[in-house]
Design a protein around this motif. Structure first.
Motif, PDB file in Angstrom:
ATOM      1  N   ARG A 186      39.571  44.854  33.431  1.00  0.00           N
ATOM      2  CA  ARG A 186      39.339  43.980  34.575  1.00  0.00           C
ATOM      3  C   ARG A 186      40.480  42.953  34.626  1.00  0.00           C
ATOM      4  NH1 ARG A 186      33.690  41.523  34.748  1.00  0.00           N
ATOM      5  NH2 ARG A 186      33.252  42.739  36.600  1.00  0.00           N
ATOM      6  N   PRO A 187      41.218  42.881  35.729  1.00  0.00           N
ATOM      7  CA  PRO A 187      42.351  41.957  35.804  1.00  0.00           C
ATOM      8  C   PRO A 187      41.916  40.488  35.745  1.00  0.00           C
ATOM      9  CG  PRO A 187      42.330  43.489  37.671  1.00  0.00           C
ATOM     10  CD  PRO A 187      41.055  43.674  36.927  1.00  0.00           C
ATOM     11  N   GLN A 188      42.730  39.680  35.091  1.00  0.00           N
ATOM     12  CA  GLN A 188      42.483  38.246  35.030  1.00  0.00           C
ATOM     13  C   GLN A 188      42.913  37.612  36.346  1.00  0.00           C
ATOM     14  OE1 GLN A 188      44.868  37.050  31.731  1.00  0.00           O
ATOM     15  NE2 GLN A 188      43.582  38.082  30.217  1.00  0.00           N
ATOM     16  N   LYS A 189      42.559  36.358  36.523  1.00  0.00           N
ATOM     17  CA  LYS A 189      42.928  35.636  37.730  1.00  0.00           C
ATOM     18  C   LYS A 189      44.444  35.672  37.918  1.00  0.00           C
ATOM     19  CE  LYS A 189      42.606  31.253  40.076  1.00  0.00           C
ATOM     20  NZ  LYS A 189      42.243  29.853  40.032  1.00  0.00           N
ATOM     21  N   GLY A 190      44.879  36.007  39.129  1.00  0.00           N
ATOM     22  CA  GLY A 190      46.304  36.044  39.437  1.00  0.00           C
ATOM     23  C   GLY A 190      46.991  37.347  39.059  1.00  0.00           C
ATOM     24  N   ARG A 191      46.256  38.293  38.518  1.00  0.00           N
ATOM     25  CA  ARG A 191      46.815  39.594  38.147  1.00  0.00           C
ATOM     26  C   ARG A 191      46.108  40.664  38.960  1.00  0.00           C
ATOM     27  NH1 ARG A 191      47.312  40.038  31.817  1.00  0.00           N
ATOM     28  NH2 ARG A 191      49.070  41.323  32.374  1.00  0.00           N
ATOM     29  N   TYR A 192      46.847  41.673  39.339  1.00  0.00           N
ATOM     30  CA  TYR A 192      46.294  42.721  40.176  1.00  0.00           C
ATOM     31  C   TYR A 192      45.993  43.972  39.367  1.00  0.00           C
ATOM     32  CZ  TYR A 192      48.053  39.656  43.793  1.00  0.00           C
ATOM     33  OH  TYR A 192      48.298  38.572  44.586  1.00  0.00           O
ATOM     34  N   ARG A 193      45.041  44.737  39.851  1.00  0.00           N
ATOM     35  CA  ARG A 193      44.695  46.001  39.200  1.00  0.00           C
ATOM     36  C   ARG A 193      45.848  46.995  39.332  1.00  0.00           C
ATOM     37  NH1 ARG A 193      40.496  47.854  36.835  1.00  0.00           N
ATOM     38  NH2 ARG A 193      39.879  50.013  36.862  1.00  0.00           N
ATOM     39  N   GLU A 194      46.528  46.976  40.478  1.00  0.00           N
ATOM     40  CA  GLU A 194      47.670  47.848  40.710  1.00  0.00           C
ATOM     41  C   GLU A 194      48.931  46.983  40.753  1.00  0.00           C
ATOM     42  OE1 GLU A 194      49.350  51.014  44.039  1.00  0.00           O
ATOM     43  OE2 GLU A 194      47.642  49.764  44.534  1.00  0.00           O
ATOM     44  N   PHE A 195      49.985  47.445  40.076  1.00  0.00           N
ATOM     45  CA  PHE A 195      51.247  46.704  40.097  1.00  0.00           C
ATOM     46  C   PHE A 195      52.394  47.661  39.823  1.00  0.00           C
ATOM     47  CE2 PHE A 195      49.655  46.689  35.807  1.00  0.00           C
ATOM     48  CZ  PHE A 195      50.754  46.841  34.992  1.00  0.00           C
ATOM     49  N   TYR A 196      53.595  47.208  40.110  1.00  0.00           N
ATOM     50  CA  TYR A 196      54.786  48.017  39.882  1.00  0.00           C
ATOM     51  C   TYR A 196      55.455  47.586  38.588  1.00  0.00           C
ATOM     52  CZ  TYR A 196      54.217  49.489  44.674  1.00  0.00           C
ATOM     53  OH  TYR A 196      53.705  50.020  45.825  1.00  0.00           O
ATOM     54  N   GLN A 197      55.988  48.558  37.885  1.00  0.00           N
ATOM     55  CA  GLN A 197      56.636  48.278  36.617  1.00  0.00           C
ATOM     56  C   GLN A 197      57.746  49.298  36.403  1.00  0.00           C
ATOM     57  OE1 GLN A 197      53.941  47.452  33.381  1.00  0.00           O
ATOM     58  NE2 GLN A 197      55.225  48.573  31.940  1.00  0.00           N
TER      59      GLN A 197
END
Length: 166
Positions: A6-17
């Motif tokens: 579960r993502p923390q506040k300010g972090r998204y479940r989907e992201f680019y890396q």
């Protein structure tokens, strides 16, 4: 990339890396090549970056010198929070996690010394940790920094940062 947790506040479940890894070889030249890759990519993008360098054995040495080598995970989690909550917040966090006052005092003293000696951070830390930091670690980090400085193209800053955990 998708986060499994579960993502923390300010972090998204989907992201680019974007990653680059070298597997199966532990030569120091690999570290230099990875920095050259960063240099090349960000140079092409005309983005100035700071590249931070650390070694897990430095973190293990810190845990040992404060007297809690078996709590390396808790200590590295605390180190990772320094930028977010400051040294006093980290001291409170360590106290809440059962660290003795003398260990916390050693921790605070060490990181205050690191901040005061930022220009010579690697030498300061090697001197402070003494036998708790393998001599080859300082030599390896110094060799990587020296090799990178000799062959870098773009303008980036490379610094030894003992608070780099991830």
């Amino acid at each position: 990339v998708w986060r499994a947790d579960r993502p923390q506040k300010g972090r998204y479940r989907e992201f680019y890396q974007c990653d680059a890894d070298i597997i199966g070889n532990n030569s120091l030249i690999n570290e230099v090549e990875l920095v050259q890759l960063i240099d090349h990519v960000f140079g092409k993008l005309n983005i100035r970056v700071a590249i931070k360098l650390n070694n897990r054995k430095v973190l293990a040495g810190i845990a040992e010198v404060i007297g809690e080598p078996e709590k390396i995970i808790d200590i590295t989690v605390a180190i990772d929070k320094i930028d977010k909550i400051g040294l006093e917040g980290v001291a409170e966090d360590l106290a809440n996690n059962g660290f003795a006052k003398d260990c916390i005092d050693k921790y605070l003293s060490l990181f205050k010394g690191i901040e005061e000696n930022k220009a010579n951070g690697l030498s300061f830390l090697a001197d402070t940790l003494g036998d708790c930091m393998e001599s080859e670690v300082k030599e390896n980090l110094a060799q990587i920094i020296e090799s990178v400085e000799a062959c870098k193209n773009a303008q980036f800053e490379m610094v030894f940062d003992p608070t780099l955990v991830r």
